[in-house]
Design an enzyme around this catalytic site. Structure first.
Site, PDB file in Angstrom:
ATOM      1  N   SER A   1       0.848  -1.192   0.000  1.00  0.00           N
ATOM      2  CA  SER A   1       0.000   0.000   0.000  1.00  0.00           C
ATOM      3  C   SER A   1       0.880   1.238   0.000  1.00  0.00           C
ATOM      4  O   SER A   1       2.029   1.206   0.463  1.00  0.00           O
ATOM      5  CB  SER A   1      -0.904   0.001   1.237  1.00  0.00           C
ATOM      6  OG  SER A   1      -1.526   1.265   1.410  1.00  0.00           O
TER       7      SER A   1
ATOM      8  N   TYR B   1      -1.321  -0.607  10.457  1.00  0.00           N
ATOM      9  CA  TYR B   1      -1.535  -0.884   9.026  1.00  0.00           C
ATOM     10  C   TYR B   1      -0.338  -0.426   8.216  1.00  0.00           C
ATOM     11  O   TYR B   1       0.148  -1.151   7.332  1.00  0.00           O
ATOM     12  CB  TYR B   1      -2.805  -0.182   8.565  1.00  0.00           C
ATOM     13  CG  TYR B   1      -3.160  -0.455   7.121  1.00  0.00           C
ATOM     14  CD1 TYR B   1      -3.919  -1.573   6.777  1.00  0.00           C
ATOM     15  CD2 TYR B   1      -2.765   0.413   6.109  1.00  0.00           C
ATOM     16  CE1 TYR B   1      -4.261  -1.825   5.458  1.00  0.00           C
ATOM     17  CE2 TYR B   1      -3.097   0.171   4.789  1.00  0.00           C
ATOM     18  CZ  TYR B   1      -3.839  -0.949   4.468  1.00  0.00           C
ATOM     19  OH  TYR B   1      -4.167  -1.192   3.160  1.00  0.00           O
TER      20      TYR B   1
END
Length: 244
Positions: A197, A211
């Site tokens: 990501s 995350y």
């Protein structure tokens, strides 16, 4: 955005064949943010090969492709595109109903699709999934590890959610490579694509910091695995989507 990322996943398998190191591909939104470019990367500006009749797109004929998190989002887009390219696809997910509907839709178009219930954080389920693929389809050529959960949560300091993020994103990635790479090597070589990501590079307000750490870990693990499995004919690369 999910379709753009899926296109990069599929094309990734053809544009990096040396197998010596992982490659990070940004999807359009992340690309524009990083470069300030007003246009999409050239790889996405050309007419999509997936818009052509099925008979003209058979780069994955006789190949078996497994996608974790394949019942929705990026994973579903990957499944549909690989199927359109002639692959026998394996939808690995916890969403039984959605995965079943997707497999039926692909079969209705003449494709080959199999559903396997899989929690990517559970090693025993990985072993069973690979065994089932070998038994039913005889080989595994490509594994796309797309399963994941959102980093945007109300309680951004929740320790239990941190553990869940790490279990799915990091442990799941590790288990995908651990169990997928040997199976792909036994089939004569192929590729693993991990999903990182833009959060691996940038922090965002409202996002659980675990995350970001997990997605950065996916990149580090991908780079390490790329060198580890290159001699076995298994390429390991990563795609880096932006915000969706």
């Amino acid at each position: 955005e999910a379709n753009s990322t899926a296109i990069l996943v599929v094309r990734n398998l053809y544009r990096n064949r040396d197998g010596q190191r992982g490659t990070e591909w940004n999807c359009p939104r992340a690309f524009r943010r990083a470069s300030g470019a007003a246009e999409l990367p050239r790889v996405l500006k050309s007419p999509s090969p997936f818009m052509q009749p099925r008979s003209q797109n058979v780069r994955f004929r006789n190949k078996v492709v497994m996608v974790t998190g394949g019942a929705s989002g990026i994973g579903e887009a990957c499944i549909r595109m690989f199927a359109a390219e002639g692959a026998s696809v394996v939808v690995a997910d916890l969403l039984d109903e959605e995965a079943g509907a997707l497999c039926r839709a692909i079969r209705a178009e003449g494709g080959v699709a199999t559903f396997i219930h899989l929690d990517v954080s559970q090693e025993a389920q990985w072993s069973a999934a690979i065994d089932e693929i070998q038994e039913k389809l005889g080989r595994l050529d490509v594994l796309v590890n797309s399963a994941g959960i959102s980093g945007f949560v109300h309680d951004r300091e929740n320790t239990a959610y941190l553990d869940r993020i790490m279990a799915i994103h990091l442990r799941g990635c590790f288990l995908a490579i651990k169990h997928g790479a040997p199976a792909i090597a036994r089939s004569g070589g192929g590729a693993i694509v991990t999903l990182s990501s833009i959060a691996a590079y940038e922090g965002f307000n409202g996002q659980h910091m675990g995350y970001n750490a997990a997605k950065a870990g996916v990149l580090a693990m991908t780079r390490c695995a790329a060198g580890e499995y290159a001699r076995q004919g298994v390429r390991v690369n990563s795609v880096v989507p932006g915000l969706m």
